[in-house]
Design an enzyme around this catalytic site. Structure first.
Site, PDB file in Angstrom:
ATOM      1  N   PRO A   2       0.963  -1.409  -0.028  1.00  0.00           N
ATOM      2  CA  PRO A   2       0.234   0.275   0.055  1.00  0.00           C
ATOM      3  C   PRO A   2       1.284   1.017   0.128  1.00  0.00           C
ATOM      4  O   PRO A   2       2.040   1.164   0.682  1.00  0.00           O
ATOM      5  CB  PRO A   2      -0.279   0.186   1.522  1.00  0.00           C
ATOM      6  CG  PRO A   2      -0.688  -1.153   1.840  1.00  0.00           C
ATOM      7  CD  PRO A   2       0.570  -2.474   0.962  1.00  0.00           C
ATOM      8  N   GLU A   3       0.236   2.201  -0.465  1.00  0.00           N
ATOM      9  CA  GLU A   3       1.214   3.244  -1.078  1.00  0.00           C
ATOM     10  C   GLU A   3       0.485   4.641   0.346  1.00  0.00           C
ATOM     11  O   GLU A   3      -0.879   3.806   1.062  1.00  0.00           O
ATOM     12  CB  GLU A   3       1.429   4.099  -1.844  1.00  0.00           C
ATOM     13  CG  GLU A   3       1.592   3.248  -3.328  1.00  0.00           C
ATOM     14  CD  GLU A   3       1.704   3.800  -4.509  1.00  0.00           C
ATOM     15  OE1 GLU A   3       2.667   5.028  -4.459  1.00  0.00           O
ATOM     16  OE2 GLU A   3       1.944   2.821  -5.618  1.00  0.00           O
TER      17      GLU A   3
END
Length: 271
Positions: A2-3
């Site tokens: 996940p960013e």
DNA sequence: CAGCGCCCCTGCCCGC
DNA sequence: TGCGGGCAGGGGCGCT
């Protein structure tokens, strides 16, 4: 992993469930993540109250009176809050049990994630103290990015993904932001003009905000902490679009590898 | 110091 | 169907 949008989405989804919860016990099934999980975590967290849940870059911080639990989701990490008992699966490495019977489960098939304990002042922790600017705050602007890129010879995409400069931008949003700003990923960072720096800042913020609004782009492994799969509501323009026509000029999108990661861009729209 | 590759790990998809 | 290779959202670290 996940960013930034996915980490922030995770934080927002969990916050109200975990704050003020008192930890009863911690079950550790697999210590070997990016770094070993401290084996005495159960002892450290017993009877401690979660005071806050914050984010620094892609790190989540569970705050306690005497320190903080530092969590990174790596590439494939997920957090899931459970209201009732649930048998662990193969990659459910950690369960944090609360006194009211609920628990938080950390799942991470690829084990690039991390779970560490840090005494205050946590900002001095080696993983946190060199973190760069948060991209969604006001001081991240054209002048800032322009200044940060001077005399830097690395490709702008690599700079965007360097957490010592800017936090939270990974391989997807770096590509999307560069496309939106009309800048080639390979362009030497130091050659950006002030105007291009401004366009890039705007593009980064726009891409991240859109992703945040849709609850984080949801990919193969990412699942919201409430368990929903989510959907690809964010329309990606270049990431994963190798060989497809550019959404602006219809020419075929080009793919190159940059420091081991594939990078898609439009050779005509991006200068 | 700056910049680039390596590598930690499992799952999945593709081609043979 | 089975198997091997390549690839996947990260990022610290060691080397040049």
């Amino acid at each position: 992993m996940p960013e930034l949008p996915e980490v922030e989405t995770t934080r927002l989804a969990l916050k109200n469930f975990v704050i003020q919860q008192v930890i009863k016990s911690v079950t550790l099934r697999q210590l070997k993540l990016r770094w070993p999980i401290p084996a005495d975590l159960d002892k450290k967290l017993h009877n401690k109250t979660v005071l806050d849940l914050t984010r620094m870059g892609k790190y989540l911080l569970f705050h306690f009176q005497n320190g903080a639990l530092l969590l990174h989701l790596g590439m494939s990490g997920r957090l899931h809050f459970h209201q009732e008992p649930c048998a662990p699966g193969a990659h459910d490495h950690v369960d944090i049990h609360f006194q009211n019977g609920t628990f938080l489960r950390f799942t991470d098939p690829r084990r690039f994630g991390a779970l560490l304990w840090t005494e205050a002042p946590f900002a001095e922790h080696k993983l946190l103290k060199h973190l760069g600017i948060e991209p969604l705050i006001k001081t991240f602007n054209a002048a800032y990015l322009f200044e940060q890129t001077r005399r830097r010879k690395l490709p702008i995409k690599s700079l965007l993904m360097d957490s010592k400069v800017i936090v939270g931008i990974g391989n997807i949003y770096a590509q999307e932001a560069l496309f939106e700003a009309g800048i080639k990923p390979t362009k030497a960072a130091g050659l950006l003009t002030l105007a291009q720096s401004g366009r890039l800042v705007k593009a980064i913020q726009s891409v991240l905000k859109k992703a945040l609004k849709s609850g984080g782009t949801t990919f193969r492994d990412f699942r919201s902490p409430d368990g929903s799969r989510g959907y690809f509501s964010l329309k990606l323009k270049v990431y994963g679009k190798e060989g497809l026509p550019c959404s602006v000029c219809a020419s075929t999108l080009k793919t190159i590898r940059m420091s081991g990661r594939s990078t898609v861009y439009c050779n005509f729209c991006q200068k």
